[in-house]
Design an enzyme around this catalytic site. Structure first.
Site, mmCIF file in Angstrom:
data_model
loop_
_atom_site.group_PDB
_atom_site.id
_atom_site.type_symbol
_atom_site.label_atom_id
_atom_site.label_comp_id
_atom_site.label_asym_id
_atom_site.label_seq_id
_atom_site.Cartn_x
_atom_site.Cartn_y
_atom_site.Cartn_z
ATOM 1 N N ASP A 35 16.711 22.453 -43.472
ATOM 2 C CA ASP A 35 16.343 22.164 -44.348
ATOM 3 C C ASP A 35 16.923 21.720 -44.795
ATOM 4 O OD1 ASP A 35 14.268 20.174 -45.624
ATOM 5 O OD2 ASP A 35 12.751 21.227 -44.454
ATOM 6 N N SER A 87 7.861 12.197 -41.840
ATOM 7 C CA SER A 87 6.751 11.791 -41.272
ATOM 8 C C SER A 87 5.730 11.020 -41.697
ATOM 9 C CB SER A 87 6.398 13.111 -42.113
ATOM 10 O OG SER A 87 6.321 13.405 -42.298
ATOM 11 N N THR A 132 3.986 14.032 -32.122
ATOM 12 C CA THR A 132 2.496 13.868 -33.044
ATOM 13 C C THR A 132 2.107 12.335 -31.866
ATOM 14 O OG1 THR A 132 1.560 11.907 -34.322
ATOM 15 C CG2 THR A 132 4.217 11.449 -33.740
ATOM 16 N N ASP A 133 0.474 12.813 -31.668
ATOM 17 C CA ASP A 133 -0.262 12.000 -31.274
ATOM 18 C C ASP A 133 -0.140 10.364 -30.881
ATOM 19 O OD1 ASP A 133 -1.307 11.778 -33.906
ATOM 20 O OD2 ASP A 133 -3.701 12.363 -32.737
ATOM 21 N N GLU A 134 0.334 9.875 -32.345
ATOM 22 C CA GLU A 134 1.232 8.698 -32.668
ATOM 23 C C GLU A 134 2.035 8.100 -31.851
ATOM 24 O OE1 GLU A 134 1.179 8.022 -36.911
ATOM 25 O OE2 GLU A 134 0.292 9.438 -37.582
ATOM 26 N N TYR A 157 7.610 4.882 -37.046
ATOM 27 C CA TYR A 157 7.426 6.709 -37.376
ATOM 28 C C TYR A 157 7.742 6.585 -35.544
ATOM 29 C CZ TYR A 157 5.386 10.250 -37.232
ATOM 30 O OH TYR A 157 4.675 12.381 -37.357
ATOM 31 N N LYS A 161 9.872 9.123 -33.220
ATOM 32 C CA LYS A 161 9.717 10.197 -31.641
ATOM 33 C C LYS A 161 9.046 10.015 -31.350
ATOM 34 C CE LYS A 161 7.973 13.427 -34.531
ATOM 35 N NZ LYS A 161 8.747 14.949 -34.543
ATOM 36 N N ASN A 256 -12.113 7.060 -41.215
ATOM 37 C CA ASN A 256 -11.256 6.887 -42.722
ATOM 38 C C ASN A 256 -12.353 6.886 -43.643
ATOM 39 O OD1 ASN A 256 -8.834 7.060 -42.076
ATOM 40 N ND2 ASN A 256 -8.107 5.134 -42.011
ATOM 41 N N ARG A 288 -2.856 -1.838 -43.698
ATOM 42 C CA ARG A 288 -1.012 -1.158 -43.151
ATOM 43 C C ARG A 288 -1.146 -2.351 -42.268
ATOM 44 N NH1 ARG A 288 -0.573 4.451 -41.485
ATOM 45 N NH2 ARG A 288 -0.721 5.404 -43.022
HETATM 46 P P1 NAD Z 1 6.687 16.779 -43.528
HETATM 47 O O1 NAD Z 1 7.375 15.216 -44.169
HETATM 48 O O2 NAD Z 1 5.564 17.382 -44.953
HETATM 49 O O3 NAD Z 1 8.015 17.581 -44.283
HETATM 50 C C1 NAD Z 1 9.115 17.519 -43.087
HETATM 51 C C2 NAD Z 1 10.151 18.302 -43.827
HETATM 52 O O4 NAD Z 1 11.218 17.601 -42.680
HETATM 53 C C3 NAD Z 1 10.536 18.407 -44.870
HETATM 54 O O5 NAD Z 1 10.833 19.936 -44.950
HETATM 55 C C4 NAD Z 1 12.156 17.096 -44.862
HETATM 56 O O6 NAD Z 1 12.966 18.371 -46.275
HETATM 57 C C5 NAD Z 1 12.266 17.806 -43.960
HETATM 58 N N1 NAD Z 1 13.527 16.740 -43.380
HETATM 59 C C6 NAD Z 1 13.527 15.877 -43.191
HETATM 60 N N2 NAD Z 1 14.945 15.097 -42.696
HETATM 61 C C7 NAD Z 1 15.741 15.920 -42.676
HETATM 62 C C8 NAD Z 1 16.633 16.144 -42.366
HETATM 63 N N3 NAD Z 1 18.029 14.627 -41.986
HETATM 64 N N4 NAD Z 1 17.599 17.412 -42.121
HETATM 65 C C9 NAD Z 1 16.388 18.237 -42.352
HETATM 66 N N5 NAD Z 1 15.641 18.265 -42.484
HETATM 67 C C10 NAD Z 1 14.860 17.400 -42.674
HETATM 68 O O7 NAD Z 1 6.002 17.058 -42.082
HETATM 69 P P2 NAD Z 1 5.147 17.279 -41.787
HETATM 70 O O8 NAD Z 1 4.180 16.820 -42.146
HETATM 71 O O9 NAD Z 1 5.307 19.581 -42.027
HETATM 72 O O10 NAD Z 1 5.617 17.249 -40.563
HETATM 73 C C11 NAD Z 1 6.649 17.690 -39.418
HETATM 74 C C12 NAD Z 1 6.632 17.753 -37.590
HETATM 75 O O11 NAD Z 1 4.828 18.140 -37.376
HETATM 76 C C13 NAD Z 1 7.321 16.323 -37.519
HETATM 77 O O12 NAD Z 1 8.064 16.340 -36.807
HETATM 78 C C14 NAD Z 1 6.016 15.308 -37.677
HETATM 79 O O13 NAD Z 1 6.037 14.289 -37.110
HETATM 80 C C15 NAD Z 1 4.732 16.139 -37.000
HETATM 81 N N6 NAD Z 1 4.105 16.014 -36.554
HETATM 82 C C16 NAD Z 1 3.262 16.005 -38.506
HETATM 83 C C17 NAD Z 1 1.196 15.888 -38.978
HETATM 84 C C18 NAD Z 1 0.925 15.384 -39.507
HETATM 85 O O14 NAD Z 1 -0.489 15.067 -39.389
HETATM 86 N N7 NAD Z 1 1.651 15.985 -40.773
HETATM 87 C C19 NAD Z 1 1.034 15.624 -36.550
HETATM 88 C C20 NAD Z 1 1.242 15.836 -35.811
HETATM 89 C C21 NAD Z 1 3.117 15.798 -35.103
HETATM 90 P P1 TYD Z 2 -2.132 8.845 -43.340
HETATM 91 O O1 TYD Z 2 -2.071 10.204 -43.698
HETATM 92 O O2 TYD Z 2 -0.503 8.349 -43.772
HETATM 93 O O3 TYD Z 2 -1.616 9.371 -41.709
HETATM 94 P P2 TYD Z 2 -1.337 8.533 -40.112
HETATM 95 O O4 TYD Z 2 -0.738 7.435 -41.121
HETATM 96 O O5 TYD Z 2 -0.202 9.521 -40.070
HETATM 97 O O6 TYD Z 2 -2.148 8.728 -39.583
HETATM 98 O O7 TYD Z 2 -2.935 8.281 -43.132
HETATM 99 C C1 TYD Z 2 -4.447 8.577 -42.463
HETATM 100 C C2 TYD Z 2 -5.069 7.204 -42.257
HETATM 101 O O8 TYD Z 2 -5.301 6.738 -44.214
HETATM 102 C C3 TYD Z 2 -4.288 6.312 -41.701
HETATM 103 O O9 TYD Z 2 -5.968 5.119 -40.965
HETATM 104 C C4 TYD Z 2 -3.921 5.630 -42.726
HETATM 105 C C5 TYD Z 2 -5.068 5.392 -43.886
HETATM 106 N N1 TYD Z 2 -4.643 5.892 -45.058
HETATM 107 C C6 TYD Z 2 -5.370 4.798 -46.231
HETATM 108 O O10 TYD Z 2 -6.400 3.980 -46.097
HETATM 109 N N2 TYD Z 2 -5.263 4.694 -47.791
HETATM 110 C C7 TYD Z 2 -4.370 5.408 -47.850
HETATM 111 O O11 TYD Z 2 -3.195 5.314 -48.777
HETATM 112 C C8 TYD Z 2 -3.001 6.226 -46.607
HETATM 113 C C9 TYD Z 2 -2.094 7.199 -47.391
HETATM 114 C C10 TYD Z 2 -3.342 6.107 -45.385
#
Ligand code: NAD
Ligand code: TYD
Length: 351
Positions: A35, A87, A132-134, A157, A161, A256, A288
């Site tokens: 990391d 992310s 991600t599903d996005e 983003y 991905k 939301n 957004r």
């Molecule tokens: P996060 O942002 O909490 O963590 C990302 C981690 O990656 C951090 O520890 C950061 O230090 C590390 N990182 C970033 N850039 C780096 C680099 N250049 N080299 C090495 N390490 C690096 O993210 P998360 O929410 O835990 O997501 C993890 C994975 O899951 C991502 O690939 C994201 O696309 C995917 N994902 C997330 C969600 C969600 O809801 N959070 C949903 C679906 C998929």
């Molecule tokens: P987020 O947690 O950023 O996840 P993602 O954009 O990957 O789905 O946002 C979840 C939803 O909430 C998204 O529709 C954007 C909305 N949102 C707000 O309405 N207010 C906020 O301050 C944030 C961060 C997100």
């Protein structure tokens, strides 16, 4: 069976839950967490397991090809679970560059290093790319994302991905590198960085700050408890069919504004506040740019083929999450000081 597994992004939100699960459940595995420790990475997320003999941390920026190569020279990995990424959609809108470097170039560096070091004889080698599903774009009111849904990423983003998913498939097709991909819906739970909707709302309610709801709050997300994502990753890593894709989701869609209202209700109860007092903090703010309307995942393939099921209901998961944030004030304080307060100021002003 002994294995040496690289987990990237293990200091982040989902990665830390995956690391904990693998270190505890598989003492025979050597788990290496690589990391960069960006603003989103926090080794404190792993303080309960970081002294385990089967856990190792290396600070590596996956964009740095030489550093990645050195890591693959130090350990003979037979599995990679790749979570490291930028992310947050809002950050990708203001500064996309870092998303291109880490999410695309970083992934290609890992794929290349793995291709060049994993031996033909190693039948267990697998590159597991977490996505991600996005990548599937945005749904109207009806239908679900399946593994056959064409890609239609709409933010920097999700485009980065999607690009990394294509690269994993291209390495599989072109070089015969065994890979698997999963595309998951929105996660929530302990250790999520408070720039994301759920922890941001919890923190703002706690501190009496306005809760910024984008647009009319009509956008819909499908929420999954982070430990259920970690259990899906475990199942897919061990039993997924190489070359396949699995959708992971909670079958748990929330508008939301309804989600924020539910959080207000739970927080009022937990903090002993008068019912309805937190709702007064809800503030509608500018939407957004390019905001995807709805994400909804069909995870029936994963459920039918690999027997995975989410273990907690949303009500349970949300309460566990609120309890965690309320009893880990020090974690939150550390996270929201410094660079994050500057980001918050730029994003939401003095509200
Ligand atoms: P996060 O942002 O909490 O963590 C990302 C981690 O990656 C951090 O520890 C950061 O230090 C590390 N990182 C970033 N850039 C780096 C680099 N250049 N080299 C090495 N390490 C690096 O993210 P998360 O929410 O835990 O997501 C993890 C994975 O899951 C991502 O690939 C994201 O696309 C995917 N994902 C997330 C969600 C969600 O809801 N959070 C949903 C679906 C998929
Ligand atoms: P987020 O947690 O950023 O996840 P993602 O954009 O990957 O789905 O946002 C979840 C939803 O909430 C998204 O529709 C954007 C909305 N949102 C707000 O309405 N207010 C906020 O301050 C944030 C961060 C997100």
């Amino acid at each position: 069976m002994k294995r040496i597994i690289l987990i990237t992004g293990g200091a982040g939100f989902i990665g830390s839950h995956v690391i904990r699960r693998f270190v505890r459940r598989y003492p025979e595995y050597t788990i290496v967490n690589a990391d960069k420790l960006t603003y989103a990475g926090n080794l404190g997320n792993l303080s309960d397991i970081d002294r385990e003999p089967n856990y190792h941390f290396r600070r590596v920026d996956i964009v740095d090809k030489q550093a990645v190569s050195a890591l693959f020279g130090e350990f003979r990995f037979d599995g990679v679970i790749h979570l490291a990424a930028e992310s947050h959609v809002d950050r990708s809108i203001t500064s996309p560059d870092e998303f291109i470097y880490t999410n695309i170039i970083g992934t290609v560096n890992l794929l290349t290093a793995f291709r060049d070091t994993a031996t033909e004889r190693d039948v267990r080698k697998l590159f597991y790319h977490i996505s991600t599903d996005e990548v599937y774009g945005s749904l109207e009111h009806g239908g679900f994302f399946t593994e056959q849904t064409p890609y239609d990423p709409r933010s920097p983003y999700s485009a980065s991905k999607a690009s990394s998913d294509h690269m994993a498939r291209a390495f599989g097709n072109t070089y015969g590198l065994p890979f698997v991909i999963s595309n998951c819906s929105n996660n929530y739970g302990p250790n999520q960085f408070p720039e994301k909707l759920i922890p941001l709302t919890i923190n703002n309610i706690k501190t009496g700050k306005p809760i910024p709801v984008y647009g009319k709050g009509e956008n819909i997300r499908d929420w999954l408890y982070v430990e259920d994502h970690a259990s899906a990753i475990d199942v897919i890593f061990h039993a997924g069919k190489p070359g396949d894709t699995y959708n992971v989701g909670g079958d748990n869609e929330w508008k939301n504004i309804d989600l924020v209202r539910l959080l207000c209700k739970v927080m009022d109860e937990k903090l002993g506040r008068v019912t309805g007092s937190s709702e007064k903090l809800i503030t509608y703010v500018t939407d957004r740019a390019g905001h995807d309307l709805r994400y909804a995942i069909d995870s029936s393939k994963l459920q039918k083929e690999l027997g995975w099921r989410p273990s907690v209901t949303f009500e349970q998961g949300l309460r566990m999450t609120v309890d965690w944030y309320l009893s880990n004030e020090q974690w939150l304080e550390t996270i929201i000081s410094g660079a994050y307060s500057k980001y918050y100021q730029e994003m939401y002003g003095n509200r």
